[in-house]
Scaffold this motif. Sequence first.
Motif, PDB file in Angstrom:
ATOM      1  N   THR A 152       0.976  -1.186  -0.125  1.00  0.00           N
ATOM      2  CA  THR A 152      -0.052  -0.056  -0.079  1.00  0.00           C
ATOM      3  C   THR A 152       0.700   1.234  -0.142  1.00  0.00           C
ATOM      4  OG1 THR A 152      -1.949  -1.152   1.151  1.00  0.00           O
ATOM      5  CG2 THR A 152      -1.833   1.249   1.076  1.00  0.00           C
ATOM      6  N   ALA A 154       0.602   5.437   0.276  1.00  0.00           N
ATOM      7  CA  ALA A 154      -0.178   6.448   0.844  1.00  0.00           C
ATOM      8  C   ALA A 154       0.452   7.896   1.029  1.00  0.00           C
ATOM      9  CB  ALA A 154      -0.982   6.254   2.302  1.00  0.00           C
ATOM     10  N   ASN A 193      -5.995  12.044   1.765  1.00  0.00           N
ATOM     11  CA  ASN A 193      -5.427  10.819   1.926  1.00  0.00           C
ATOM     12  C   ASN A 193      -5.553   9.901   0.888  1.00  0.00           C
ATOM     13  OD1 ASN A 193      -3.785   8.719   2.798  1.00  0.00           O
ATOM     14  ND2 ASN A 193      -4.880   8.201   4.537  1.00  0.00           N
ATOM     15  N   SER A 195      -4.467   6.844  -1.443  1.00  0.00           N
ATOM     16  CA  SER A 195      -3.798   5.686  -1.288  1.00  0.00           C
ATOM     17  C   SER A 195      -4.071   4.425  -2.372  1.00  0.00           C
ATOM     18  CB  SER A 195      -3.904   4.861   0.138  1.00  0.00           C
ATOM     19  OG  SER A 195      -5.136   4.283   0.267  1.00  0.00           O
TER      20      SER A 195
HETATM   21  C1  LIG Z   1      -4.014   7.057   4.630  1.00  0.00           C
HETATM   22  O1  LIG Z   1      -4.617   5.533   4.183  1.00  0.00           O
HETATM   23  C2  LIG Z   1      -3.947   4.659   4.382  1.00  0.00           C
HETATM   24  C3  LIG Z   1      -4.656   3.530   3.512  1.00  0.00           C
HETATM   25  O2  LIG Z   1      -5.963   3.493   3.558  1.00  0.00           O
HETATM   26  C4  LIG Z   1      -3.896   4.364   5.702  1.00  0.00           C
HETATM   27  O3  LIG Z   1      -2.954   3.227   6.010  1.00  0.00           O
HETATM   28  C5  LIG Z   1      -3.241   5.417   6.520  1.00  0.00           C
HETATM   29  O4  LIG Z   1      -3.045   5.281   7.911  1.00  0.00           O
HETATM   30  C6  LIG Z   1      -3.863   6.559   6.191  1.00  0.00           C
HETATM   31  N1  LIG Z   1      -3.200   7.935   6.593  1.00  0.00           N
HETATM   32  C7  LIG Z   1      -3.754   8.908   7.554  1.00  0.00           C
HETATM   33  C8  LIG Z   1      -2.696  10.163   7.624  1.00  0.00           C
HETATM   34  O5  LIG Z   1      -4.749   9.012   7.625  1.00  0.00           O
END
Ligand SMILES: *[C@@H]1O[C@H](CO)[C@@H](O)[C@H](O)[C@H]1NC(C)=O
Length: 267
Positions: A152, A154, A193, A195
């Motif tokens: 993954t 992000a 966010n 990803s």
């Molecule tokens: C952003 O999304 C990813 C995957 O969904 C997750 O693992 C990550 O914690 C998120 N980061 C934030 C800062 O929300």
Amino acid sequence: MAPRCNPQFLNLKLSLRLLAVLNMMWHSSVTEVAAQIQLTGEVGGNVTFRCPVAKPTPIKLFYLQKGQVFVNGYYASKNIEDKAWENTKLDRNKTTVHMNSLNISHSGDYQCHIISDSHTQPATVIHLTVTASYSKPKATMDCRDGLSCTVTCASHGYPGDKMMWNVTGSQKDESWKVVNRSEMNDPYTMMVNSSSTANFNCSNGELKFSCFVGDVTSNMFSVCTPLDPEELKDNVIVAAMCAVVVISFIMVILLLCWKCRKGQKGR
Ligand SMILES: *[C@@H]1O[C@H](CO)[C@@H](O)[C@H](O)[C@H]1NC(C)=O
Ligand SMILES: *[C@@H]1O[C@H](CO)[C@@H](O)[C@H](O)[C@H]1NC(C)=O
Ligand SMILES: *[C@@H]1O[C@H](CO)[C@@H](O)[C@H](O)[C@H]1NC(C)=O
Ligand SMILES: *[C@@H]1O[C@H](CO)[C@@H](O)[C@H](O)[C@H]1NC(C)=O
Ligand SMILES: *[C@@H]1O[C@H](CO)[C@@H](O)[C@H](O)[C@H]1NC(C)=O
């Protein structure tokens, strides 16, 4: 003579038409200019709203507002500084407002209202766009069974933008597949966010990849890497030891069987 053949009348008609055209041009250029004021800023940065003044007569009222909300400004006769947004500063001589500590919620249309002694000018609209550059994408890898890996990537920024992959290696097309992708707004900061999750098939060996949003690219990573030499050496030793144990075990059994049979025959 018919009136329209009178050169003087024609002249008058022409100049009237010209005036009308000029007037129209003036109006349309004013509205065009008003529609064209665009400001852009970065989250955490600052911008300056410069409200144009049509007639340089003493100003009675200057208001910068967002929708129905007062942002900053003044009355010539009255101090209204205490009602201004805390992250703004007024330049009293110039109908100019400085705004700092920008965040996404400051994006939108602002209106300048200016009333001077002799004139109320039409409101000018200034559109503010606040963006945030994407952070360098981070990758998390999960290679549990050694046959495939789930990765993954992000990153966060604004506005929404897709996370993309750049994969190199043999038979790369069949070896990996995007299985999930998301762009989620943080409800408080409104930052996105972005990803993406991909599965890598390890049966074709090592692959290298990076991921990117816009022009922000992650480091280059390896996935499905062969075991490193140290680990390989350990594995060879373990395998050799296992083989020795198994072979010894079989030999002992064969020996026992042989002795057993010999004993039976001997009886
Ligand atoms: C952003 O999304 C990813 C995957 O969904 C997750 O693992 C990550 O914690 C998120 N980061 C934030 C800062 O929300
Ligand atoms: C506004 O931003 C500029 C750089 O973009 C910086 O040099 C300046 O110090 C900032 N001013 C304020 C008041 O924050
Ligand atoms: C895709 O990712 C989002 C954000 O991490 C998650 O909420 C969603 O359940 C995932 N969908 C699938 C099919 O895994
Ligand atoms: C954005 O700035 C305003 C002040 O102008 C503040 O009230 C708000 O909490 C800020 N939002 C975030 C997400 O920081
Ligand atoms: C991985 O690739 C191999 C050969 O290309 C294929 O036989 C196998 O089915 C693939 N595995 C998965 C889980 O797609």
